[in-house]
Design a protein around this motif. Structure first.
Motif, PDB file in Angstrom:
ATOM      1  N   ASN A  95       0.844  -1.185   0.000  1.00 55.80           N
ATOM      2  CA  ASN A  95       0.000   0.000   0.000  1.00 55.80           C
ATOM      3  C   ASN A  95       0.885   1.242   0.000  1.00 55.80           C
ATOM      4  O   ASN A  95       2.064   1.173   0.355  1.00 55.80           O
ATOM      5  N   LEU A  96       0.329   2.379  -0.399  1.00 53.75           N
ATOM      6  CA  LEU A  96       1.076   3.619  -0.529  1.00 53.75           C
ATOM      7  C   LEU A  96       0.406   4.738   0.256  1.00 53.75           C
ATOM      8  O   LEU A  96      -0.817   4.857   0.266  1.00 53.75           O
ATOM      9  N   ILE A  97       1.219   5.579   0.911  1.00 51.62           N
ATOM     10  CA  ILE A  97       0.705   6.804   1.516  1.00 51.62           C
ATOM     11  C   ILE A  97       0.596   7.861   0.425  1.00 51.62           C
ATOM     12  O   ILE A  97       1.569   8.142  -0.282  1.00 51.62           O
ATOM     13  N   SER A  98      -0.596   8.458   0.282  1.00 50.14           N
ATOM     14  CA  SER A  98      -0.795   9.465  -0.759  1.00 50.14           C
ATOM     15  C   SER A  98      -0.908  10.880  -0.200  1.00 50.14           C
ATOM     16  O   SER A  98      -0.547  11.846  -0.870  1.00 50.14           O
ATOM     17  N   CYS A 120      -4.303  10.293   7.608  1.00 52.35           N
ATOM     18  CA  CYS A 120      -3.364   9.807   6.605  1.00 52.35           C
ATOM     19  C   CYS A 120      -4.143   8.991   5.575  1.00 52.35           C
ATOM     20  O   CYS A 120      -4.788   7.996   5.920  1.00 52.35           O
ATOM     21  N   HIS A 121      -4.099   9.443   4.329  1.00 50.70           N
ATOM     22  CA  HIS A 121      -4.775   8.736   3.243  1.00 50.70           C
ATOM     23  C   HIS A 121      -3.785   7.833   2.526  1.00 50.70           C
ATOM     24  O   HIS A 121      -2.703   8.274   2.123  1.00 50.70           O
ATOM     25  N   PHE A 122      -4.162   6.581   2.385  1.00 49.36           N
ATOM     26  CA  PHE A 122      -3.383   5.630   1.622  1.00 49.36           C
ATOM     27  C   PHE A 122      -4.008   5.483   0.236  1.00 49.36           C
ATOM     28  O   PHE A 122      -5.096   6.006  -0.032  1.00 49.36           O
ATOM     29  N   HIS A 123      -3.301   4.769  -0.648  1.00 48.95           N
ATOM     30  CA  HIS A 123      -3.877   4.460  -1.955  1.00 48.95           C
ATOM     31  C   HIS A 123      -5.217   3.757  -1.776  1.00 48.95           C
ATOM     32  O   HIS A 123      -6.160   3.995  -2.535  1.00 48.95           O
ATOM     33  N   LYS A 124      -5.301   2.916  -0.744  1.00 46.84           N
ATOM     34  CA  LYS A 124      -6.559   2.278  -0.394  1.00 46.84           C
ATOM     35  C   LYS A 124      -6.723   2.315   1.124  1.00 46.84           C
ATOM     36  O   LYS A 124      -6.036   1.604   1.846  1.00 46.84           O
ATOM     37  N   GLY A 125      -7.603   3.209   1.601  1.00 45.20           N
ATOM     38  CA  GLY A 125      -7.911   3.271   3.027  1.00 45.20           C
ATOM     39  C   GLY A 125      -7.364   4.506   3.701  1.00 45.20           C
ATOM     40  O   GLY A 125      -6.589   5.286   3.127  1.00 45.20           O
TER      41      GLY A 125
END
Length: 281
Positions: A95-98, A120-125
């Motif tokens: 997963n990635l932090i966006s 904190c928004h991730f690529h998913k979640g």
């Protein structure tokens, strides 16, 4: 790499008006400006990553620029840290932090940092903190911590497992005691291509903790309840089934103790010459 630091100071009264850091390619990687008690700064993630140990650096690769806007008043710095349009890989999660938006209050007189709100928004979640607090000794060594995390539809990919989690986890710490992670996690959706009934699971969970946090030499304590919201789909060469789980992970990250039940609902076990249908297990 090498870095150049430039400062602009006032002698009387003494104050630091500006600090700028550039890398060996003359690219600005950090900047801090103070004026009339206002503080504005930027910090390139590449600078943070360059100071990470090699085994950590590869786990958290990516890019992004942190921005801080705040004010200094009577030894208290209050402001917001923002990160936009980033792509920071979080090791062992796929997963990635966006993006990140954190309201921060640092009190240099009381030696503490308060986090009223952080998202904190991730690529998913998403991962949210409300009313977190860290107390320090001389603002260098943490002596207590209480940080509540709210997890919402967070994707987690590991080995042959892909899952989406939600729940609430508390990270708490008291001086001379191990860090404690406690709370509840819901497995909203999951697909597993590995045998969750194997005794190898406990060892794999322990290995995951320490691959993700190799800089932590002492174990941290665990008290986490995990329940499946929907049936977990399991598909391996041997086993094909849906499962419900209700598990508790306790003890510590070196030797986690897993208790509870895994209920199989239908499916089959493939033996070399015949398939055995599962009614319930």
């Amino acid at each position: 790499g090498s870095y150049t630091i430039n400062t602009h100071t006032e002698i009387s009264p003494f104050s630091v008006e500006q600090i700028t850091i550039t890398d060996d390619q003359a690219k600005q990687v950090a900047n801090l400006t103070t004026h009339n008690k206002n503080v504005v700064g930027t910090l390139d993630y590449a600078l943070i990553q360059s100071f990470m140990p090699e085994h950590i650096r590869s786990m958290f690769s990516g890019n992004g620029v942190f921005e801080f806007v705040g004010a200094l008043n009577n030894g208290i710095v209050e402001g917001n840290i923002c990160l936009e349009n980033a792509s920071i890989f979080v090791g062992h999660t796929a997963n990635l932090i966006s993006s990140l938006n954190t309201h921060l209050i640092a009190d240099f007189k009381k030696n503490n940092i308060c986090i009223p709100q952080s998202t904190c928004h991730f690529h998913k979640g998403t991962l949210t903190i409300k009313n977190g607090k860290i107390d320090f000794k001389n603002f260098l060594t943490p002596c207590s911590m209480s940080i509540p995390f709210t997890i919402d539809n967070l994707f987690f990919g590991w080995k042959k497992m892909a899952s989406i989690f939600s729940g609430n986890i508390m990270a708490s710490y008291q001086e001379d005691q191990p860090l404690l992670l406690s709370g509840f996690l819901s497995i909203d959706k999951s697909l597993i291509n590995n045998n969750i009934l194997s005794g190898h699971l406990r060892k794999e969970i322990s290995r995951l903790f320490h691959q993700s946090t190799p800089q932590i030499t002492s174990p941290f304590n665990l008290d986490v309840l995990i329940q499946s919201k929907e049936n977990i789909k399991i598909q391996t060469d041997l086993l094909a089934t849906d499962a419900q789980v209700d598990l508790t992970i306790q003890n510590n990250s070196i030797n986690p103790k897993i208790s509870g039940f895994i209920q199989l609902q239908g499916g089959s076990i493939s033996f070399p010459y015949k398939k055995l249908n599962i009614k319930q297990g």
